[in-house]
Design an enzyme around this catalytic site. Structure first.
Site, short mmCIF file in Angstrom:
data_model
loop_
_atom_site.label_atom_id
_atom_site.label_comp_id
_atom_site.label_asym_id
_atom_site.label_seq_id
_atom_site.Cartn_x
_atom_site.Cartn_y
_atom_site.Cartn_z
N SER A 19 0.84 -1.21 0.00
CA SER A 19 0.00 0.00 0.00
C SER A 19 0.87 1.25 0.00
O SER A 19 0.60 2.21 -0.73
CB SER A 19 -0.88 0.04 1.25
OG SER A 19 -1.84 -0.96 1.20
N SER A 163 -13.35 2.11 1.51
CA SER A 163 -12.23 1.70 0.66
C SER A 163 -11.12 2.74 0.69
O SER A 163 -11.32 3.90 0.30
CB SER A 163 -12.71 1.53 -0.79
OG SER A 163 -11.61 1.55 -1.67
N ASP A 311 -7.39 -7.64 4.19
CA ASP A 311 -6.41 -8.44 3.46
C ASP A 311 -5.89 -9.63 4.28
O ASP A 311 -5.21 -10.51 3.73
CB ASP A 311 -5.23 -7.57 3.03
CG ASP A 311 -5.63 -6.57 1.95
OD1 ASP A 311 -6.65 -6.79 1.27
OD2 ASP A 311 -4.92 -5.56 1.78
N LYS A 338 -12.56 -9.01 -4.62
CA LYS A 338 -11.09 -8.86 -4.58
C LYS A 338 -10.50 -9.60 -5.78
O LYS A 338 -11.19 -9.88 -6.75
CB LYS A 338 -10.55 -9.38 -3.25
CG LYS A 338 -10.99 -8.54 -2.04
CD LYS A 338 -10.33 -7.17 -2.05
CE LYS A 338 -10.75 -6.34 -0.86
NZ LYS A 338 -10.29 -4.96 -0.96
C1 S3P Z 1 -5.67 -1.16 -0.26
C2 S3P Z 1 -6.95 -1.12 0.21
C3 S3P Z 1 -7.80 -2.32 0.26
C4 S3P Z 1 -6.96 -3.58 0.20
C5 S3P Z 1 -5.94 -3.56 -0.89
C6 S3P Z 1 -5.00 -2.39 -0.70
C7 S3P Z 1 -4.91 0.11 -0.31
O1 S3P Z 1 -8.68 -2.32 -0.84
O2 S3P Z 1 -7.79 -4.72 0.05
O3 S3P Z 1 -5.19 -4.74 -0.89
O4 S3P Z 1 -3.68 0.10 -0.48
O5 S3P Z 1 -5.55 1.16 -0.16
P1 S3P Z 1 -10.05 -1.47 -0.83
O6 S3P Z 1 -9.71 -0.02 -0.91
O7 S3P Z 1 -10.79 -1.94 -2.06
O8 S3P Z 1 -10.75 -1.82 0.44
#
Ligand code: S3P
Length: 425
Positions: A19, A163, A311, A338
């Site tokens: 991230s 999200s 995750d 996902k």
């Molecule tokens: C992420 C947010 C999550 C996560 C993804 C990474 C991010 O997704 O599942 O692996 O880096 O902001 P969502 O924003 O769809 O919840």
């Protein structure tokens, strides 16, 4: 092929958090000056972000050596029109967060990805970016996207889905927009977008679940070391939780409170965790974890916990049969959109290993006190499913074959050898 283990012991440093790596690369691209990003994620997803940035005229290079350094020359707030579609590969983060940046550029960008990405919902970014002034064509709300950028105007937006990708997309668009962009999230999600923007010199404010940014601020390149990925560490933590004699040290690990809920849950379940050498780097908390296995109680994961653990649920669910009371996960509909439909992938693999499991529309109910047998499993092309079941396989009777396990490289190319280095047989 994974063989059962007796124990998990050793010390490991994790590749840079996925991230944070995405966000640092995206912001370094639109900053002024050079950024040097150490321990940048080695995963294919972050390579997709880097590839797209190159197509947008951003200059970067990977430095030789063990430290996975990316050096990037910021292009300032304006990028160059790409002369080919931007290939986002398997990466939802790339397509959603980069959309916020290309929406504010005066050119057209096409964004596409693999088969899995082409099934994932994009209305969540199309709607707000369109009301900011971009034009976006899609395949019924799914990729490929064709984004006609524009001079954006700030919005006040109440996000219907929790999200962090969407929140970050809109903050990035807000940075390029006129006026103020104010975003309200239904639940607090990971705040790496906010923390990274501040690290690059932007000013933004938060109150409760609302965050706002003023457009037109310039960013300054940074030198940073990306903290170890906690969602990758989750596999090793859960492996340690399976064996009462396990002892694990995880160094340079991300401990951001909006990501670290897993540690609380594992402690509640019986894992002993102590944290040393806590420090803050560019607003992200990093520490060293000492972990000892104990008995493994069950857990119920709902509401805000589900969003915070999104995750890590695949691996928690994969070890659930070995717990005393089992694990119930609810409010997890997002898992169905996902990299695979994770609820059905997890249920299918648990059943193949002989476990009893109840699949719900928004989650799973997995009773405890079960013993599993080694089996032939599918990764469903989903990196977290492949890695999660290699952990379940450590306590099964007999060997487990995971088909398509190479997809682990989406987030963690060295995962299987790192795991092999920690298990005792
Ligand atoms: C992420 C947010 C999550 C996560 C993804 C990474 C991010 O997704 O599942 O692996 O880096 O902001 P969502 O924003 O769809 O919840």
């Amino acid at each position: 092929m994974v063989r059962p283990a007796r124990n998990v012991r050793g010390s490991v440093g994790l590749p840079g958090d996925k991230s944070i790596s995405h966000r640092y690369a995206l912001l370094a691209a639109i900053a002024d000056g050079t950024s040097r990003l150490e321990n940048f994620s080695t995963g294919a997803d972050c390579a997709s972000t880097l590839g797209c940035l190159r197509s947008l005229g951003v200059k970067w290079e990977r430095q030789d050596g063990a430290d996975n350094v990316i050096e990037m020359q910021g292009a300032g707030l304006s990028l160059t029109a790409p002369n080919q579609p931007l290939d986002c590969g398997n990466s939802g983060s790339t397509i959603r967060m980069l959309s916020g940046i290309v929406a504010g550029q005066r050119f057209v960008s096409e964004m596409a990805g693999d088969e899995s990405l082409s099934r994932r919902p994009m209305e969540r970014i199309i709607l707000p970016l369109t009301s900011m002034g971009a034009q976006i064509a899609s395949q019924n709300g799914r990729p490929p996207l064709r984004i006609t950028g524009a001079g954006l105007k700030g919005i006040h937006y109440k996000m219907p889905v929790a999200s962090a990708q969407v929140k970050t997309c809109l903050l990035f668009a807000g940075l390029l927009a006129d006026g103020e962009t104010r975003i309200e999230e239904p639940l607090r999600t990971r705040d790496h977008g906010e923390v990274a923007l501040r690290a690059f010199g932007a000013h933004l404010e938060r109150k409760g679940n609302e965050v706002w940014i003023r457009g037109g601020q310039r960013l300054q390149g940074i030198e940073a070391r990306v903290p170890g990925d906690l969602s990758s560490a989750a596999f090793f933590l859960c492996a340690a939780a399976l064996f009462s004699g396990s002892q694990l040290t995880l160094t340079n690990l991300l401990m951001n409170p909006t990501r670290a809920r897993l540690l609380d849950i594992l402690v509640q379940m019986g894992l002993r965790i102590s944290v040393t050498q806590l420090e803050e780097i560019h607003g992200e908390v990093v520490g060293t974890l000492q972990v000892e296995g104990g008995q493994l109680k069950g857990a119920t994961i709902t509401g805000a916990d589900t969003a915070a653990l999104i995750d890590e649920i695949p691996v928690l669910a994969a070890i659930a049969p070995y717990t005393e009371q089992g694990i119930e996960v609810r409010d997890a509909k997002e898992l169905r959109v996902k990299e695979s439909d994770r609820i059905s992938s997890i249920a299918a693999n648990l059943r193949a290993m002989g476990a009893q499991v109840e699949e719900l529309e928004d989650g799973l109910k997995i009773p405890g006190h079960q013993s599993l047998r080694g089996a032939e499993l599918e990764s469903f092309g989903d990196h977290r499913v492949a890695m999660a079941f290699s952990i379940a396989a450590l306590r099964a009777h007999g060997e487990t074959l995971i088909r398509g396990s190479e997809c682990a490289a989406i987030s963690y190319p060295g995962f299987f050898s790192a795991l092999e280095g920690l298990v005792e047989r």
